[in-house]
Design an enzyme around this catalytic site. Structure first.
Site, PDB file in Angstrom:
ATOM      1  N   ASP A 420      38.946  -7.087  -7.933  1.00  0.00           N
ATOM      2  CA  ASP A 420      38.250  -7.742  -6.829  1.00  0.00           C
ATOM      3  C   ASP A 420      39.023  -7.596  -5.522  1.00  0.00           C
ATOM      4  OD1 ASP A 420      36.212  -9.713  -5.807  1.00  0.00           O
ATOM      5  OD2 ASP A 420      38.005 -10.923  -5.508  1.00  0.00           O
ATOM      6  N   GLU A 473      36.616  -2.777  -6.284  1.00  0.00           N
ATOM      7  CA  GLU A 473      35.652  -3.263  -5.299  1.00  0.00           C
ATOM      8  C   GLU A 473      36.308  -3.043  -3.933  1.00  0.00           C
ATOM      9  OE1 GLU A 473      33.531  -7.095  -3.304  1.00  0.00           O
ATOM     10  OE2 GLU A 473      35.520  -7.165  -4.165  1.00  0.00           O
TER      11      GLU A 473
END
Length: 737
Positions: A420, A473
């Site tokens: 993330d 990401e």
């Protein structure tokens, strides 16, 4: 109350008696090294034992076999005892303590030697220790003949560290830990502690200030929120039945395999009738068969590591090594993963190494200093999320994070980590104005320490677990995110294609009559489609915080919204790149997702929603069965434009290829106009079969199409077919022979 020296032993050796000042330091919890005082010690020709047992007024020392080896004298009414014992050599001893008519037994934690050794110290200092998850935190073991738990925690700047819990009345004087000076790690073997005991670390800062009790950074289990203690967990026992699954992915080239990911928030995919969470076993019985039936290849969970606040969805974790207690014990999660692997489903964990919350029991100023984070808020505080940023320049922090990645792969057999917020790690000025960030050593905005961390993470992960993919990401154009480290890349297996998601959703929000003016929004992506190994994400981020659901974003009336979304899914599943879809979007949930409730499964009673689910299912199985649609997802030879410039009609057509396989033509009509006898160039003459049509009645469409086949003819030096393009629909064709 003090005993006279002669009561200490028959030989009257006053030198055996501990000075009162040291006794008071032990009782007050300020002694710098209680291991030098407490427990058995060889002094002269005998052995003396000392212990601190609050509440006792008498203590008998026992050997491990239960035989009495001496009666200890009460030196201080707070519970400090001292006396000569019949031990040839200092070794573990037990005590039978009493107060009045009440007796209890305990084993002396200060009668045991250290568990960690010099090689541990060496590898920790070097930053090359890849089994810290077996050394740090709390681990059950038999040490010097006694069962108990070994505790270890890194707190190099602390004046004192104790493990406290329900096994010692949360009294920081009872289990003061031993400092390993070379590494700053404190450790203690706590005998007789049983699995399930709750604990934290009591830390006194160098200033003498008592810090809030800290949860264990390496805890493998934690209490259910709002409680915040760590739980002494047994070793994970799971009969793994996934050898074939793991061996396949260890040898496979992920880029050339079909990967269709179902993104799930475990707490809200489905709830019990009373609104409470399903356990891992309940999720396994419902979610796994659903994913198999839907044709997805992987489940990607939003973070399931322990976190205090439900609306953070797990992205603000305080227990990076602990599966959250919301769904039961860690063994339940292991059973879930095993169940997935038995039916060929991979499990990916959304992983958050970028930042951590500032809860008092967490990592922030762990030993009274900025230990895991930067001290300078321009480097160590994240303004977007009010969180602390890991100090990627510190060897121990890198080891903590890299070991965590290896931990999930080894202990829980995970198939991948979706990392993330990579962009927030890569740029020192991320979400900051001028003057609010510190340039790197060359004056630039790139976080070189984070780059080195990510490169090491991926290098170690793929070397140790080649079947475990990493997915970034990363929302910027940072180069070579998914290229090998030895070629200057970050080393990820894949990168989320945020541009695809942004451009396509922007296009589909427009009324069809205006789309011809924005035709390039859908062709532009092919200019960079092979610059990285991409995953095409329609993720949770697009259906929260006022963004609405995917179906609600589509232009037009209700019929057009469903048709648009069906055409979009067909377009996406035919587009180069792996696929990801957030739960609920497969059946076109109208409402925005909320972590506080289950999905609107009742919508499946209505044909448009059930039709959407059937379409996604068929798209998955078509994508998996047609190698042309997945084998060259990441390589340009797998794609060829057939029609790229028909802006007036908002039509797109391309060919997907794979060596030795039938090609698949993907054709999308993004207007509500039925187009008959639309000429589409094709690579070969003959009959082409319509393998999928998103306008089919079974999916909720109007049923327009080509009767299952079209005829491609050679004329004028080219091959083409006269095709019926249904309104707002995608069709896929392949040659019959």
């Amino acid at each position: 109350m003090n005993q006279t020296p002669k009561e200490l032993g028959t030989d009257g050796q006053n030198s055996l008696e501990l000075p009162l000042a040291e006794i008071e330091a032990i009782i007050g919890g300020s002694h710098g090294n209680p291991f030098a005082v407490l427990g058995p010690h060889k002094i002269g020709g005998g052995t003396i034992a000392r212990c601190f047992i609050p509440g006792a007024d008498g203590v008998t020392a026992l050997a491990l076999d239960g035989s009495e080896i001496g009666e200890l004298m009460l030196r201080h009414e707070a519970g400090f005892f001292e006396g000569v014992v019949s031990l040839a050599q200092p070794k573990p001893i037990r005590y039978r303590a009493r107060r009045g008519d009440v007796e209890w037994a305990l084993t002396d934690p200060y009668s045991f030697g250290p568990v960690l050794g010099p090689m541990d110290d060496y590898f920790v200092r070097e930053g090359s220790h890849l089994r810290l998850f077996d050394k740090m935190g709390a681990h059950p073991m038999k040490h010097e003949g006694v069962e108990g738990f070994h505790f270890a925690v890194w707190a190099p700047n602390a004046a004192r560290v104790s493990v406290v819990g329900d096994f010692n009345g949360w009294d920081g004087r009872r289990h003061v830990m031993r400092l390993r000076v070379d590494t700053g790690i404190w450790e203690i073997f706590a005998p007789d502690v049983r699995a399930g005991a709750t604990y934290k670390f009591e830390i006194i800062a160098a200033s003498g200030a008592m810090l809030p009790l800290k949860a264990d950074p390496y805890a493998r289990r934690a209490e259910l929120r709002p409680a915040t203690a760590s739980v002494a967990a047994p070793d994970l026992t799971q009969k793994w039945e996934d050898t074939a699954h793991r061996e396949f992915w260890a040898k496979a080239d992920h880029r050339r395999q079909p990967i269709a990911i179902y993104e799930v928030h475990a707490g809200s995919w489905r709830r019990r009738d009373d609104g409470t969470f399903l356990s891992w076993d309940e999720l396994a019985s419902e979610l796994i068969p659903y994913v198999v039936d839907m044709g997805f290849t992987h489940i990607e969970f939003l973070p399931v590591t322990e976190h205090p606040y439900d609306p953070s969805w797990g992205y603000q974790t305080t227990g990076l090594y602990a599966p959250t207690a919301r769904f039961g014990e860690p063994e339940g999660f292991a059973r879930f993963v095993n169940g997935c692997h038995k039916v060929g489903i991979g499990v990916i964990l959304d992983w958050v190494p970028a930042h951590f919350p500032t809860d008092a029991h967490g990592l922030k100023e762990f030993d009274g200093t900025a230990l895991y984070e930067h001290a300078d808020p321009r480097q160590g505080f994240h303004p977007d999320w009010n969180t602390a940023i890991y100090n990627f320049g510190r060897i121990e922090v890198l080891s903590y994070l890299i070991n965590n990645a290896l931990y999930w792969a080894e202990k829980f057999h995970l198939d991948g980590l979706r990392v993330d917020a990579v962009a927030s790690m890569l740029y020192l000025d991320y979400s900051r104005r001028d003057g609010e960030w510190v340039p790197n050593e060359y004056g630039g905005r790139e976080n070189l320490e984070a780059v080195r961390f990510l490169q090491k993470l991926n290098t170690v992960n793929y070397a140790t677990h080649p079947g475990v993919m990493t997915i970034a990401e990363e929302s910027t154009s940072w180069p070579k995110v998914s290229q090998p480290v030895h070629e200057g890349g970050l080393g990820f297996g894949f990168k989320w294609n945020m541009g695809f998601m942004h451009d396509t959703l922007s296009y589909l929000k427009r009324e069809p009559i205006h789309r011809k003016h924005h035709h390039n929004e859908l062709t532009f992506g092919l200019l960079y489609a092979y610059s990285e190994n991409f995953v095409l994400p329609l993720s949770h981020d697009e259906v929260v915080h006022g963004k609405g659901s995917l179906i609600a974003k589509m232009a037009g009336d209700d019929w057009q919204k469903f048709a648009n979304l069906r055409a979009y899914y067909g377009f996406m599943w035919g587009y180069p790149g792996k696929k990801l879809l957030f739960m609920g979007q497969e059946f076109a949930q109208w409402s925005e997702w909320s972590e506080a409730r289950g999905l609107d499964w009742n919508l499946l009673h209505y044909h448009p929603h059930e039709g959407m689910r059937r379409l996604v299912r068929d798209l998955n199985f078509t994508y998996r069965s047609k190698k042309a649609l997945h084998q060259r997802d990441c390589e340009p030879e797998g794609f060829e434009w057939l029609i790229a410039d028909d802006a007036e009609n908002s039509v797109y057509a391309w060919l997907r290829r794979a060596p030795g396989e039938k090609p698949v033509a993907v054709i999308t009509n993004f207007t509500p106009v039925l187009r008959e006898s639309y000429r589409v160039p094709l690579p070969s003459a003959g009959r082409w079969r319509e393998v999928l049509n998103t306008d089919a009645e079974i999916y909720g469409g109007s049923g327009k199409g080509n009767g299952g086949r079209v005829q491609a003819v050679s004329a004028g030096g080219s091959v083409h077919a006269e095709v019926t393009l249904p309104p707002l629909a995608t069709i896929m064709l392949e040659p019959e022979t």
